[in-house]
Design a protein around this motif. Structure first.
Motif, PDB file in Angstrom:
ATOM      1  N   PHE A   4      30.220   4.804  -0.532  1.00  0.00           N
ATOM      2  CA  PHE A   4      29.382   3.978   0.304  1.00  0.00           C
ATOM      3  C   PHE A   4      27.968   3.746  -0.262  1.00  0.00           C
ATOM      4  O   PHE A   4      27.458   4.552  -1.310  1.00  0.00           O
ATOM      5  N   MET A   5      27.396   2.643   0.207  1.00  0.00           N
ATOM      6  CA  MET A   5      26.092   2.288  -0.377  1.00  0.00           C
ATOM      7  C   MET A   5      25.299   1.464   0.762  1.00  0.00           C
ATOM      8  O   MET A   5      25.986   0.654   1.366  1.00  0.00           O
ATOM      9  N   SER A   6      23.987   1.569   0.883  1.00  0.00           N
ATOM     10  CA  SER A   6      23.289   0.896   2.037  1.00  0.00           C
ATOM     11  C   SER A   6      23.326  -0.670   1.597  1.00  0.00           C
ATOM     12  O   SER A   6      23.585  -0.966   0.375  1.00  0.00           O
ATOM     13  N   ASN A   7      23.038  -1.566   2.449  1.00  0.00           N
ATOM     14  CA  ASN A   7      23.122  -2.902   2.018  1.00  0.00           C
ATOM     15  C   ASN A   7      21.590  -3.288   1.257  1.00  0.00           C
ATOM     16  O   ASN A   7      21.784  -3.980   0.525  1.00  0.00           O
ATOM     17  N   ARG A   8      20.603  -2.423   1.373  1.00  0.00           N
ATOM     18  CA  ARG A   8      19.419  -2.831   0.703  1.00  0.00           C
ATOM     19  C   ARG A   8      19.804  -2.098  -0.960  1.00  0.00           C
ATOM     20  O   ARG A   8      19.514  -2.803  -1.994  1.00  0.00           O
ATOM     21  N   GLY A   9      20.472  -1.241  -1.105  1.00  0.00           N
ATOM     22  CA  GLY A   9      21.038  -0.767  -2.366  1.00  0.00           C
ATOM     23  C   GLY A   9      21.867  -1.675  -3.032  1.00  0.00           C
ATOM     24  O   GLY A   9      21.727  -2.049  -4.079  1.00  0.00           O
ATOM     25  N   ARG A  10      22.907  -2.130  -2.004  1.00  0.00           N
ATOM     26  CA  ARG A  10      23.807  -3.191  -2.878  1.00  0.00           C
ATOM     27  C   ARG A  10      23.042  -4.340  -3.367  1.00  0.00           C
ATOM     28  O   ARG A  10      23.414  -4.748  -4.594  1.00  0.00           O
ATOM     29  N   ILE A  27      34.569  15.283   1.735  1.00  0.00           N
ATOM     30  CA  ILE A  27      33.276  14.231   1.877  1.00  0.00           C
ATOM     31  C   ILE A  27      32.011  14.751   1.369  1.00  0.00           C
ATOM     32  O   ILE A  27      31.915  16.050   1.683  1.00  0.00           O
ATOM     33  N   ASP A  28      31.357  14.155   0.703  1.00  0.00           N
ATOM     34  CA  ASP A  28      29.850  14.769  -0.083  1.00  0.00           C
ATOM     35  C   ASP A  28      28.828  14.843   1.263  1.00  0.00           C
ATOM     36  O   ASP A  28      28.815  14.278   2.261  1.00  0.00           O
ATOM     37  N   GLU A  29      28.499  16.090   1.074  1.00  0.00           N
ATOM     38  CA  GLU A  29      27.585  16.728   2.270  1.00  0.00           C
ATOM     39  C   GLU A  29      26.384  15.765   2.489  1.00  0.00           C
ATOM     40  O   GLU A  29      25.919  15.748   3.681  1.00  0.00           O
ATOM     41  N   ASN A  30      26.020  14.964   1.536  1.00  0.00           N
ATOM     42  CA  ASN A  30      24.746  13.821   1.641  1.00  0.00           C
ATOM     43  C   ASN A  30      25.440  12.443   1.993  1.00  0.00           C
ATOM     44  O   ASN A  30      24.473  11.759   1.865  1.00  0.00           O
ATOM     45  N   SER A  31      26.619  12.368   2.183  1.00  0.00           N
ATOM     46  CA  SER A  31      27.148  11.075   2.548  1.00  0.00           C
ATOM     47  C   SER A  31      26.449  10.299   3.545  1.00  0.00           C
ATOM     48  O   SER A  31      26.436  11.027   4.720  1.00  0.00           O
ATOM     49  N   ALA A  32      26.028   9.046   3.628  1.00  0.00           N
ATOM     50  CA  ALA A  32      25.746   8.320   4.703  1.00  0.00           C
ATOM     51  C   ALA A  32      26.847   7.785   5.501  1.00  0.00           C
ATOM     52  O   ALA A  32      26.725   7.451   6.710  1.00  0.00           O
ATOM     53  N   ALA A  80      20.087   5.962  -8.475  1.00  0.00           N
ATOM     54  CA  ALA A  80      20.349   6.512  -7.194  1.00  0.00           C
ATOM     55  C   ALA A  80      21.521   5.697  -6.403  1.00  0.00           C
ATOM     56  O   ALA A  80      22.343   6.654  -5.992  1.00  0.00           O
ATOM     57  N   ASN A  81      21.611   4.756  -6.255  1.00  0.00           N
ATOM     58  CA  ASN A  81      22.409   3.826  -5.329  1.00  0.00           C
ATOM     59  C   ASN A  81      23.601   3.923  -6.044  1.00  0.00           C
ATOM     60  O   ASN A  81      24.478   4.000  -5.457  1.00  0.00           O
ATOM     61  N   MET A  82      23.833   3.745  -7.494  1.00  0.00           N
ATOM     62  CA  MET A  82      25.188   3.808  -8.027  1.00  0.00           C
ATOM     63  C   MET A  82      25.780   5.293  -7.900  1.00  0.00           C
ATOM     64  O   MET A  82      27.047   5.391  -7.860  1.00  0.00           O
ATOM     65  N   ILE A  83      24.837   6.177  -8.089  1.00  0.00           N
ATOM     66  CA  ILE A  83      25.615   7.613  -7.966  1.00  0.00           C
ATOM     67  C   ILE A  83      25.972   7.895  -6.538  1.00  0.00           C
ATOM     68  O   ILE A  83      27.179   8.484  -6.349  1.00  0.00           O
ATOM     69  N   GLU A  84      25.227   7.473  -5.488  1.00  0.00           N
ATOM     70  CA  GLU A  84      25.803   7.545  -4.235  1.00  0.00           C
ATOM     71  C   GLU A  84      27.173   6.956  -4.133  1.00  0.00           C
ATOM     72  O   GLU A  84      28.014   7.370  -3.462  1.00  0.00           O
ATOM     73  N   LEU A  85      27.222   5.621  -4.562  1.00  0.00           N
ATOM     74  CA  LEU A  85      28.333   5.060  -4.496  1.00  0.00           C
ATOM     75  C   LEU A  85      29.561   5.712  -5.230  1.00  0.00           C
ATOM     76  O   LEU A  85      30.719   5.915  -4.844  1.00  0.00           O
ATOM     77  N   GLN A  86      29.374   6.165  -6.555  1.00  0.00           N
ATOM     78  CA  GLN A  86      30.292   7.042  -7.129  1.00  0.00           C
ATOM     79  C   GLN A  86      30.827   8.140  -6.604  1.00  0.00           C
ATOM     80  O   GLN A  86      32.144   8.598  -6.633  1.00  0.00           O
ATOM     81  N   ARG A  87      29.900   8.897  -5.545  1.00  0.00           N
ATOM     82  CA  ARG A  87      30.096  10.116  -5.009  1.00  0.00           C
ATOM     83  C   ARG A  87      30.856  10.183  -3.521  1.00  0.00           C
ATOM     84  O   ARG A  87      31.334  11.090  -3.065  1.00  0.00           O
ATOM     85  N   THR A  88      30.346   9.015  -3.053  1.00  0.00           N
ATOM     86  CA  THR A  88      30.571   8.807  -1.374  1.00  0.00           C
ATOM     87  C   THR A  88      31.571   7.546  -1.076  1.00  0.00           C
ATOM     88  O   THR A  88      32.016   7.492  -0.118  1.00  0.00           O
TER      89      THR A  88
END
Length: 426
Positions: A346-352, A198-203, A336-344
């Motif tokens: 997951f994405m926040s509601n605001r990001g989605r 799991i990515d260390e920065n994952s929410a 930033a949101n799409m990279i978060e999704l690709q790596r983890t």
């Protein structure tokens, strides 16, 4: 004659009505779960239907279910195979007279159920609606066709006229209920994935399973009292505690919406009742609403023109898809949101909401392709919420305002210090 619980997106022991009904009947109670190979195939859009993030979370959830059922002396059989191929054999081997299963109504699930029913004779199927906060039998509408097209109308009427049912519990069966089984939970490698960290920065660094869901409630509600500031923080972007993060456990049924509701009631009595605590219930009602919209409109939620049958000049550009998925658009906040999704996964509601608006409203690209990508990648993918939100954001669903987000303004409002963008764009 014995009873079989066919687990689907109800991977829990607490407040599981199929399990509860099965345990009230005479005869043995046996559980089964199918990792259906069709759920791991590549779709026509080129994405795996289920990617590694949700697959890992699902395997953890099944393992936890197996352990928790075992504590009640109930065996769980696990197969990476087609239900219509295996279930007839189980019916014969274990003298099954009744199969208990959660009621599903979307096309793929219905087709699988029909294949199973064709392959088995002389077995009773008991199908139970068990995904809701407000049970379909308790809502103030005489039929699903009467569900309003505007959420606020639905919410207010249900809040006024519907009650949330109490949770059901089962007692342990006798040890004689256990059966000999050699089935095991498959590994990620068995499903065609490589192991990953799991990515260390994952929410969302959490593990799957009912035990973890209950642990999260205990932590988010009672240990940290973060629930008291849920509404104020839920549009956050960084870290584990800006929102409840219960969506993934809700999606595969490791916890029920009713359990969360009654825990909120307990919290309000013991600790604090405010707008923030109510807002978690508000979000559960949104989740219900998308399920009811799906029940009302069936396959329209998957179709290009949506439930409004609204015609747009949708386009599809492979280069645009590549840029959107890989976070190389002209909007850093989207990237930033799409990279978060690709790596983890997951994405926040605001990001989605922002990345969906960018894809469907800014670029006017076919929203179904992006929805299929979300289905593949999101740990907390839920068919009704995913497609309900996509048609909403694409202007063919339940948003009477047909909004288009100002992405730069959104970034300034929710990531003014660029902490989130710096985290994923480094």
């Amino acid at each position: 004659m014995n009873n079989l619980i066919w687990f689907k997106n109800d991977l829990r022991v607490k407040d599981n009505n199929s399990l509860f009904k099965a345990c009230k009947k005479s005869g043995k109670v046996i559980g089964v779960y199918f990792l259906d190979p069709r759920q791991f195939e590549t779709t026509k859009y080129g994405f795996k239907k289920t990617e590694k993030f949700r697959a890992k979370f699902l395997l953890e959830s099944i393992q936890d279910l197996k352990i928790n059922l075992g504590k009640k002396n109930i065996s769980l059989l696990i197969f990476y195979d087609l239900p219509e191929k295996i279930l007839p054999k189980l019916v014969n081997e274990f003298s099954i007279s009744t199969i208990f299963v959660q009621n599903e109504w979307t096309q793929e699930e219905v087709e699988t159920n029909e294949l199973v029913k064709k392959s088995i004779a002389n077995v009773t199927f008991v199908e139970t609606f068990d995904q809701f906060l407000f049970h379909p039998g308790d809502i103030p509408y005489s039929s699903f066709n009467k569900i309003p097209e505007v959420f606020t109308e639905f919410r207010k009427k249900c809040e006024k006229e519907s009650k949330v049912r109490t949770c059901v519990e089962i007692k342990s069966k006798s040890v004689e209920n256990l059966i000999e089984t050699s089935t095991k939970v498959p590994t990620l490698e068995d499903l065609g994935f490589e192991k990953f960290e799991i990515d260390e920065n994952s929410a969302f660094p959490f593990l799957g399973g009912e035990s973890q869901a209950l642990k999260r409630i205990e932590n988010y509600f009672f240990e940290t009292e973060n629930l008291s500031k849920y509404k104020k923080t839920r549009n956050g972007l960084v870290g584990t505690n800006y929102s409840s993060k219960l969506s993934a456990w809700l999606a595969n049924g490791s916890i029920s919406a009713r359990t969360i509701y009654w825990e909120v009631q307990k919290y309000e009595q013991e600790i604090c009742k405010n707008e923030d605590t109510y807002w978690l219930i508000f979000e559960l009602i949104w989740r219900d609403y998308f399920k009811y919209i799906s029940l009302k409109h069936k396959n329209k939620i998957f179709q290009l023109d949506g439930i409004l049958e609204h015609k747009y000049e949708w386009k599809f550009n492979k280069k645009a898809l590549h840029q959107w998925i890989n976070g190389t658009t002209h909007e850093p906040f989207v990237n930033a949101n799409m990279i978060e999704l690709q790596r983890t996964g997951f994405m926040s509601n605001r990001g989605r909401q922002n990345v969906a608006s960018y894809w469907a409203k800014e670029w006017e690209q076919d929203w179904r392709i992006a929805a299929a990508y979300f289905e593949s990648m999101l740990i907390d993918y839920d068919v009704h919420s995913n497609y309900g939100n996509w048609i909403y954001n694409a202007g063919v669903g339940n948003d009477p305002r047909d909004r288009k987000f100002n992405i730069k303004r959104q970034a300034e409002m929710y990531d003014g210090d660029e902490k989130f963008q710096k985290l994923w764009l480094k």
